[in-house]
Write a protein that holds these residues in place. Structure first.
Motif, PDB file in Angstrom:
ATOM      1  N   ARG A  13       0.657  -1.513   0.034  1.00  0.00           N
ATOM      2  CA  ARG A  13       0.036  -0.326  -0.001  1.00  0.00           C
ATOM      3  C   ARG A  13       1.095   1.159   0.465  1.00  0.00           C
ATOM      4  O   ARG A  13       1.654   1.589   0.504  1.00  0.00           O
ATOM      5  CB  ARG A  13      -0.714   0.113   1.362  1.00  0.00           C
ATOM      6  CG  ARG A  13      -1.619  -0.946   1.535  1.00  0.00           C
ATOM      7  CD  ARG A  13      -2.714  -1.102   2.734  1.00  0.00           C
ATOM      8  NE  ARG A  13      -3.899  -0.216   2.442  1.00  0.00           N
ATOM      9  CZ  ARG A  13      -4.604  -0.695   1.665  1.00  0.00           C
ATOM     10  NH1 ARG A  13      -5.499  -2.035   1.026  1.00  0.00           N
ATOM     11  NH2 ARG A  13      -5.995   0.048   1.001  1.00  0.00           N
ATOM     12  N   THR A 113     -10.514   8.222  -3.653  1.00  0.00           N
ATOM     13  CA  THR A 113     -11.530   7.252  -4.010  1.00  0.00           C
ATOM     14  C   THR A 113      -9.618   6.076  -4.156  1.00  0.00           C
ATOM     15  O   THR A 113     -10.166   4.909  -4.665  1.00  0.00           O
ATOM     16  CB  THR A 113     -12.433   7.224  -4.804  1.00  0.00           C
ATOM     17  OG1 THR A 113     -11.980   7.250  -5.980  1.00  0.00           O
ATOM     18  CG2 THR A 113     -13.727   7.566  -4.066  1.00  0.00           C
ATOM     19  N   ARG A 114      -8.945   6.255  -4.207  1.00  0.00           N
ATOM     20  CA  ARG A 114      -7.718   5.274  -4.375  1.00  0.00           C
ATOM     21  C   ARG A 114      -6.878   4.809  -2.455  1.00  0.00           C
ATOM     22  O   ARG A 114      -8.261   4.634  -1.718  1.00  0.00           O
ATOM     23  CB  ARG A 114      -6.673   5.115  -5.025  1.00  0.00           C
ATOM     24  CG  ARG A 114      -6.851   7.014  -5.933  1.00  0.00           C
ATOM     25  CD  ARG A 114      -7.851   7.327  -6.284  1.00  0.00           C
ATOM     26  NE  ARG A 114      -7.125   5.987  -8.140  1.00  0.00           N
ATOM     27  CZ  ARG A 114      -7.925   5.463  -8.575  1.00  0.00           C
ATOM     28  NH1 ARG A 114      -8.173   6.359  -9.785  1.00  0.00           N
ATOM     29  NH2 ARG A 114      -6.998   4.551  -9.900  1.00  0.00           N
ATOM     30  N   SER A 115      -5.637   4.026  -2.051  1.00  0.00           N
ATOM     31  CA  SER A 115      -5.753   3.081  -1.232  1.00  0.00           C
ATOM     32  C   SER A 115      -5.009   3.990  -0.452  1.00  0.00           C
ATOM     33  O   SER A 115      -4.021   3.538  -0.402  1.00  0.00           O
ATOM     34  CB  SER A 115      -5.364   2.370  -1.944  1.00  0.00           C
ATOM     35  OG  SER A 115      -5.483   1.101  -3.365  1.00  0.00           O
ATOM     36  N   VAL A 116      -5.086   5.250  -0.746  1.00  0.00           N
ATOM     37  CA  VAL A 116      -4.383   6.138   0.755  1.00  0.00           C
ATOM     38  C   VAL A 116      -4.927   6.801   1.475  1.00  0.00           C
ATOM     39  O   VAL A 116      -6.682   7.105   0.752  1.00  0.00           O
ATOM     40  CB  VAL A 116      -4.407   7.386  -0.153  1.00  0.00           C
ATOM     41  CG1 VAL A 116      -3.190   8.550   0.851  1.00  0.00           C
ATOM     42  CG2 VAL A 116      -3.020   6.504  -0.943  1.00  0.00           C
ATOM     43  N   GLU A 117      -5.274   6.321   2.878  1.00  0.00           N
ATOM     44  CA  GLU A 117      -5.896   6.450   3.504  1.00  0.00           C
ATOM     45  C   GLU A 117      -5.829   8.601   3.813  1.00  0.00           C
ATOM     46  O   GLU A 117      -4.876   9.487   3.396  1.00  0.00           O
ATOM     47  CB  GLU A 117      -5.539   6.394   5.516  1.00  0.00           C
ATOM     48  CG  GLU A 117      -5.386   5.215   5.160  1.00  0.00           C
ATOM     49  CD  GLU A 117      -6.853   4.515   4.941  1.00  0.00           C
ATOM     50  OE1 GLU A 117      -8.023   4.937   5.332  1.00  0.00           O
ATOM     51  OE2 GLU A 117      -7.110   2.616   5.189  1.00  0.00           O
TER      52      GLU A 117
ATOM     53  N   GLU B  70     -12.939   1.188   7.756  1.00  0.00           N
ATOM     54  CA  GLU B  70     -12.358   0.841   7.359  1.00  0.00           C
ATOM     55  C   GLU B  70     -11.325   1.621   6.468  1.00  0.00           C
ATOM     56  O   GLU B  70     -10.090   1.213   5.836  1.00  0.00           O
ATOM     57  CB  GLU B  70     -12.543  -0.930   7.099  1.00  0.00           C
ATOM     58  CG  GLU B  70     -12.650  -2.014   7.735  1.00  0.00           C
ATOM     59  CD  GLU B  70     -13.193  -3.250   7.180  1.00  0.00           C
ATOM     60  OE1 GLU B  70     -12.024  -3.241   6.483  1.00  0.00           O
ATOM     61  OE2 GLU B  70     -14.659  -3.547   7.552  1.00  0.00           O
ATOM     62  N   GLY B  71     -11.477   2.574   6.150  1.00  0.00           N
ATOM     63  CA  GLY B  71     -10.972   3.777   5.290  1.00  0.00           C
ATOM     64  C   GLY B  71     -10.631   3.533   3.889  1.00  0.00           C
ATOM     65  O   GLY B  71     -11.440   2.874   3.020  1.00  0.00           O
ATOM     66  N   ALA B  72      -9.799   3.456   3.540  1.00  0.00           N
ATOM     67  CA  ALA B  72      -9.085   2.759   1.845  1.00  0.00           C
ATOM     68  C   ALA B  72      -9.290   1.169   1.178  1.00  0.00           C
ATOM     69  O   ALA B  72      -8.993   1.156   0.569  1.00  0.00           O
ATOM     70  CB  ALA B  72      -7.868   3.671   1.766  1.00  0.00           C
ATOM     71  N   ARG B  73      -9.211   0.715   2.715  1.00  0.00           N
ATOM     72  CA  ARG B  73      -8.910  -0.916   2.789  1.00  0.00           C
ATOM     73  C   ARG B  73     -10.440  -1.189   2.090  1.00  0.00           C
ATOM     74  O   ARG B  73     -10.040  -2.470   1.566  1.00  0.00           O
ATOM     75  CB  ARG B  73      -7.792  -1.588   3.956  1.00  0.00           C
ATOM     76  CG  ARG B  73      -7.073  -0.721   3.945  1.00  0.00           C
ATOM     77  CD  ARG B  73      -6.234  -1.909   5.624  1.00  0.00           C
ATOM     78  NE  ARG B  73      -5.404  -1.873   6.526  1.00  0.00           N
ATOM     79  CZ  ARG B  73      -4.239  -2.896   6.012  1.00  0.00           C
ATOM     80  NH1 ARG B  73      -4.438  -2.830   4.841  1.00  0.00           N
ATOM     81  NH2 ARG B  73      -2.866  -1.394   5.907  1.00  0.00           N
ATOM     82  N   LEU B  75     -11.994  -0.117  -0.236  1.00  0.00           N
ATOM     83  CA  LEU B  75     -12.359  -0.077  -1.448  1.00  0.00           C
ATOM     84  C   LEU B  75     -11.330  -0.938  -2.675  1.00  0.00           C
ATOM     85  O   LEU B  75     -11.493  -0.460  -3.334  1.00  0.00           O
ATOM     86  CB  LEU B  75     -11.764   1.897  -1.822  1.00  0.00           C
ATOM     87  CG  LEU B  75     -12.933   3.062  -1.021  1.00  0.00           C
ATOM     88  CD1 LEU B  75     -11.926   4.017  -1.490  1.00  0.00           C
ATOM     89  CD2 LEU B  75     -14.003   2.408  -1.297  1.00  0.00           C
TER      90      LEU B  75
END
Lengths: 283, 317
Positions: A13, A113-117, B70-73, B75
């Motif tokens: 990630r 809306t990607r994989s970054v918090e 769960e945030g980005a996880r 997605l």
């Protein structure tokens, strides 16, 4: 593409480092970055050209009398000029835009809306804005020092206590002064980031930051409000002068550190919370 | 496990309830249409599903994971866009995809060339996005979504603003992705689009889901109506009114319509022939999704455009 009912879980990630690197890529692709850095390069040049073409010079400010005697004095005088509005403006130009521009472009929804918090996104942006501000400051000081040195040489400087400062120590102190100057710059950047996050409007954030900076300057010159002076952010831009005394007066530097932190940390905390909890409804 | 499971989603803006206790269930493999007029709350619902906005009530899960918790996880395996896809106008399409791929992590960057090829933007990949047409940006949005190798694709009005050729291409692309097994949740106010692409549908009006189910079943539920045109509609109307098993008789400018089963229709056709009335057309009539939509949202005249009737090719004469 294959049909699988349950999604894969990403094993590798991206983190803050990835966000930071790409924020810098975005900054490199934007005109405002070059306007800011170009101004940081241009203003000391204009100052030097003015000194070369005229007899007069700045008066009533530290190191003003040495501007034609040593190139080391040029960046120090430039730092005093820059504190009034120039450096807050350069800082706000990017820090005030870095979140709000995502709103106006509608790209916040793209990156969130990607994989970054969200927290990683915010921290990456803060680091990028500070990197730009530091780069602006280094350019500002570096150009003044380099071009000033070309014209007037790197001769020893006289400290604010009247003692001579060798060239090597002078260079070290200019570096330390740049770091001291960066502390209130961080606070300005934090305020700009806060306004950028809560207003969703670049212009409002940049102008708002500049207004806050100018209001602090104004408060600083009202005698009746002298008790406020040590706590004004604008005053902390002069803290580096303590380093140019013999012996070094650390008190203003230490105060600049905690006063700047007192402005920066709450601003960043509020901005951080707002960024984490906000609805991304536009775009 | 369902791809999307929303329960009791509510979003209010002041005194306006944009989304009103919405339940959605999208099963893996569905091509699911989220159908409703503009302002019905579709985009707000999708934003809540993606964790972009917080619901005031309810929960939204994607493959069992809740984005808000769960945030980005949550997605992972999910991609798409709400409203128009947006990119950085001052960077090239390629650079934009490199950026979002970096934010995806994993091997997303290895898929950039394929994604550009899929949406037919390979030759324009180095152009800045600010010079892109709306249709190209939509396609770039799909490319950006494909980088995530999604199992679920959420598309919000993907053909809005496109010219007819662009709409055709976009629908063909969605159709292809769906045929490859991707679950698609597609919001649209275009009923023909939903009818063409989707196998299940939720119809939303004023923030509320008023129907959810298989599209074929919904349309099938309206079968049993016929349209009749004859050489003498006045006498035909009188005979049809007396015919056994015929109900809901209505006269129209083109003849008459009625509801009946096949046996009653066969008997009626014989009766009309015996009465010397020629049949010009006896056509089974299936309601379009558009008709069903307005039937379901009956009472809201502001949403009612002219009705359109689709006739099947099967006819009796």
């Amino acid at each position: 593409m294959t049909a699988i009912a349950a999604p894969l879980t990403r094993t590798r990630r991206p983190g803050v480092g990835t966000v930071y690197r790409w924020e810098l890529v975005k900054l490199r692709a934007q005109k405002r970055t070059y306007i800011g850095l170009g101004s940081a390069l241009l203003v000391p040049m204009i100052f030097i050209v003015a000194l070369l073409t005229g007899d007069g010079g700045p008066e009533g400010i530290p190191f003003a009398r040495y501007v034609r005697e040593s190139g080391l004095a040029i960046p120090l005088v430039s730092l005093i000029f820059g504190a009034i509005w120039f450096f807050p403006l350069i800082t706000a130009l990017v820090a005030g835009d870095i979140v709000a521009a995502e709103d106006s472009n509608g790209t916040l929804k793209t990156i969130l809306t990607r994989s970054v918090e969200r927290w990683q996104m915010f921290v990456g942006k803060v680091l990028a804005a500070l990197t730009y501000a530091l780069a602006g400051l280094v350019v500002y000081v570096g150009v003044g020092l380099f071009v000033g040195g070309l014209f007037w040489g790197f001769d020893p400087l006289v400290s604010l206590s009247g003692t001579p400062i060798s060239v090597s120590r002078g260079l070290t102190l200019i570096g330390a002064s740049t770091i001291a100057y960066f502390m209130p710059t961080i606070a300005i950047a934090a305020i700009a980031l806060l306004l950028s996050t809560v207003t969703h409007n670049s212009a409002a954030a940049v102008v708002g930051t500049l207004m806050i900076s100018l209001i602090m300057q104004l408060l600083g010159v009202i005698t009746a409000l002298d008790f406020l002076k040590p706590y004004l952010l604008s005053e902390q831009f002069n803290a580096w002068q303590g380093l140019l005394r013999e012996p070094i007066d650390w008190a203003p530097v230490v105060r600049a550190a905690w006063v700047s932190a007192a402005y920066a940390l709450p601003a960043l905390a509020v901005a951080f919370t707002a960024f984490l909890r906000r609805d991304v409804a536009g775009g | 496990m369902n791809a999307v499971e929303a329960r009791g989603l509510v979003k209010r803006y002041g005194h306006i309830t944009a989304v009103d206790h919405v339940d959605l269930t999208v099963r893996a493999g569905d091509v699911y249409g989220y159908l409703g007029p503009n302002g019905a709350g579709k985009t707000t619902s999708l934003r809540m599903l993606l964790g972009l906005i917080r619901p005031d009530e309810g929960t939204a899960k994607l493959f069992g994971r809740e984005p808000l918790l769960e945030g980005a996880r949550a997605l992972d395996g999910v991609a798409g866009f709400v409203e128009a896809p947006r990119f950085y106008p001052y960077m090239s399409a390629r650079k934009n995809l490199e950026l979002v791929a970096a934010l995806d992590g994993g091997d997303a960057s290895d898929r950039i060339a394929d994604a550009l090829e899929t949406v037919d933007l390979t030759t324009r990949q180095h152009d800045k996005v600010k010079g892109y047409s709306h249709g190209m940006r939509q396609r770039l949005g799909i490319a950006g979504a494909l980088l995530r190798d999604p199992r679920l694709l959420l598309l919000d009005e993907p053909t809005t603003g496109l010219d007819p050729a662009g709409m055709r291409d976009m629908r063909a692309l969605v159709h292809r992705l769906a045929s490859e097994g991707m679950t698609v949740l597609l919001s649209s106010h275009l009923m023909s689009e939903v009818e063409e692409l989707c196998d299940r549908v939720a119809i939303v009006s004023r923030g509320r889901v008023i129907h959810e189910g298989a599209l074929a079943e919904l349309i099938e539920s309206t079968s049993g109506r016929y349209e009749l045109r004859t050489t003498d509609d006045d006498r035909a109307t009188a005979i049809t009114a007396r015919a056994e098993g015929v109900t809901e008789l209505e006269t129209t400018s083109h003849g008459l319509t009625f509801a009946a089963d096949e046996r009653a229709v066969a008997a009626l056709s014989l009766t009309l022939a015996e009465a010397g009335i020629g049949l010009l057309a006896l056509v089974p009539r299936t309601a379009t999704l558009e008709e069903l939509f307005f039937r379901l949202t009956e009472g809201d005249q502001s949403e009612r455009p002219p009705l359109r009737v689709v006739e099947t090719t099967r006819s009796a004469a």
